[in-house]
Design a protein around this motif. Structure first.
Motif, PDB file in Angstrom:
ATOM      1  N   PRO A   1      57.818  61.812  32.258  1.00 40.73           N
ATOM      2  CA  PRO A   1      56.705  62.356  33.079  1.00 40.73           C
ATOM      3  C   PRO A   1      54.714  61.866  33.544  1.00 40.73           C
ATOM      4  O   PRO A   1      54.685  62.572  34.015  1.00 40.73           O
ATOM      5  CB  PRO A   1      56.714  63.417  32.533  1.00 40.73           C
ATOM      6  CG  PRO A   1      58.275  63.434  32.484  1.00 40.73           C
ATOM      7  CD  PRO A   1      57.925  62.348  31.672  1.00 40.73           C
TER       8      PRO A   1
ATOM      9  N   CYS B   1      52.848  67.725  32.608  1.00 41.30           N
ATOM     10  CA  CYS B   1      53.999  68.048  33.993  1.00 41.30           C
ATOM     11  C   CYS B   1      53.765  68.696  35.032  1.00 41.30           C
ATOM     12  O   CYS B   1      55.412  68.652  35.422  1.00 41.30           O
ATOM     13  CB  CYS B   1      55.064  67.839  32.779  1.00 41.30           C
ATOM     14  SG  CYS B   1      55.520  66.854  31.323  1.00 41.30           S
TER      15      CYS B   1
ATOM     16  N   THR C   1      60.815  67.310  35.905  1.00 44.06           N
ATOM     17  CA  THR C   1      59.970  66.913  36.578  1.00 44.06           C
ATOM     18  C   THR C   1      59.452  65.874  37.840  1.00 44.06           C
ATOM     19  O   THR C   1      58.625  65.481  37.556  1.00 44.06           O
ATOM     20  CB  THR C   1      59.256  66.480  35.354  1.00 44.06           C
ATOM     21  OG1 THR C   1      59.984  65.143  34.588  1.00 44.06           O
ATOM     22  CG2 THR C   1      58.458  67.378  34.167  1.00 44.06           C
TER      23      THR C   1
ATOM     24  N   ASP D   1      62.039  63.473  30.110  1.00 40.16           N
ATOM     25  CA  ASP D   1      62.354  64.241  30.541  1.00 40.16           C
ATOM     26  C   ASP D   1      64.299  64.242  31.087  1.00 40.16           C
ATOM     27  O   ASP D   1      64.021  63.294  31.963  1.00 40.16           O
ATOM     28  CB  ASP D   1      61.554  65.182  31.791  1.00 40.16           C
ATOM     29  CG  ASP D   1      62.892  66.024  32.696  1.00 40.16           C
ATOM     30  OD1 ASP D   1      63.403  66.840  32.660  1.00 40.16           O
ATOM     31  OD2 ASP D   1      62.303  66.223  33.779  1.00 40.16           O
TER      32      ASP D   1
END
Length: 378
Positions: A179, A245, A174, A202
């Motif tokens: 994100p 996302c 992302t 992430d």
């Protein structure tokens, strides 16, 4: 013309997963033809994958494609594909942390890089995320070692340690560690008739973390013990998280249920796992009653970092966000320990300084697989 096409393959175990390994030169460059080949190779779609090499389990329906590096800071390229079992899907949306541990062993055995004793560093460019993974592979007599004292819950016996450094994978899917910019987000779940809080993080593999109790679970359940509604709710949350996302895959973000540490009996062997062995419990679930029988490597990286970011669902389950620390994850097959170090800057932004864990890996077989020419040429 032969009715079947012969393809050189190796089957490797990496951590608690198995995958078919292919040389990049043997894989079609055309995306449609490549997908047809992989589906035929694995025997998909079919719930038993009886006409191919797939093992009818998400942990064995995996493929690793290895080739020369496409960037100067890498030794090899590694493309991971998750092959659908009863659906004709080939997904490149994530990196498999367990299988990544076998990429260095494969590359050394295939003489793509030179072995150095006692340890060879392998810089792996994961094309799925565009990130660099660093592996340390134990070597002797010019080959990767097989025997060693490293033990992994979910894998019988012991083997030579493969150390994996995922420090450079933050934001791989992302572009951001968090994100949404938040440690927690609220989501209204119609099936529950209320809002719950989740955390999207992430690093390694993008994950959405959910309090198990919000779905009526404890977090220590084994495959076959979850409520049917849990999978439906988890998939709704995954789709919501993916939309927030900007992701369009079918597997990510991984849905990870977390809870405080507690006693439970391990899947398969039945060993009692004591609460004192872990920092929290976690289960990966998904659509169609999917439950990971151990824990995804990329997901473990993500959880180790999330558990140290103040305010996340994972940190709440752990009960302490202070780090750096070795986070001990209680999963269905036992405990997985991942070292993570994440810091918060004066601007309030969190950043990953270090994250690594160990696995074992070895080659199980090699030879040739056969797919019908009619499938590739349709």
């Amino acid at each position: 013309m032969s009715e079947q096409i012969r393809i050189p393959v190796a089957i490797m175990r990496g951590g608690t997963s198995k995958a078919v390994f292919l040389a990049q030169r043997d894989v079609p460059s055309d995306a449609d033809r490549r997908a047809r080949m992989l589906l035929a190779l694995f025997g998909s779609p079919d719930p038993r994958q009886i006409d191919g090499l797939g093992g009818a389990d998400i942990l064995t329906s995996k493929c690793a494609i290895i080739g020369p590096p496409s960037r100067p800071d890498a030794d090899i390229d590694y493309t991971f594909a998750q092959i659908g079992i009863d659906a004709p899907t080939v997904s490149y949306e994530m990196v498999c942390g367990n299988i990544s541990s076998a990429t260095g062993v494969y590359a050394l055995q295939e003489k793509l890089i030179e072995a150095r004793e006692p340890v060879t560093e392998v810089r792996v460019h994961n094309t799925n995320t565009g990130t660099i993974l660093r592996l340390l592979v134990q070597c002797a007599d010019g080959e990767p070692r097989v025997e060693g004292s490293c033990e992994i819950d979910g894998v019988p016996g012991s083997g030579a340690e493969v150390a994996l450094d995922y420090s450079g994978t933050s934001g791989g899917a992302t572009g951001k560690l968090l994100p949404t910019g938040n440690p927690r987000d609220s989501i209204h779940v119609p099936l529950l008739g209320r809002e719950i809080e989740v955390s999207i993080v992430d690093v390694g593999t993008v994950c959405v973390f959910i309090h198990a109790t919000d779905l009526g679970e404890m977090g220590c359940e084994l495959p076959g013990e979850f409520n049917a509604r849990t999978f439906e709710v988890a998939e709704f949350i995954r789709q919501w998280a993916a939309e927030h996302c900007g992701l369009k895959g079918i597997y990510t973000p991984y849905q990870i249920l977390v809870g405080p540490r507690q006693n439970y009996r391990a899947f398969g062997g039945g060993r009692m796992i004591e609460a004192t062995e872990m920092d929290l419990v976690a289960r990966m679930v998904g659509a169609n009653s999917l439950v990971h029988k151990a824990f995804p490597g990329g997901g473990s990286v993500c959880l180790s970092i999330a558990a140290q970011i103040e305010g996340t669902v994972a940190a709440q389950a752990r009960g302490d966000h202070q780090g750096p620390a070795r986070i001990r994850i209680g999963h269905p097959s036992g405990v997985l320990s991942v070292y993570g170090h994440v810091t918060c800057g004066v601007d309030g932004e969190w950043s990953v300084q270090e994250v690594h864990f160990v696995r074992t890996a070895r080659r199980l077989m090699d030879g040739f697989a056969y797919v019908r020419a009619s499938v590739l040429n349709q």
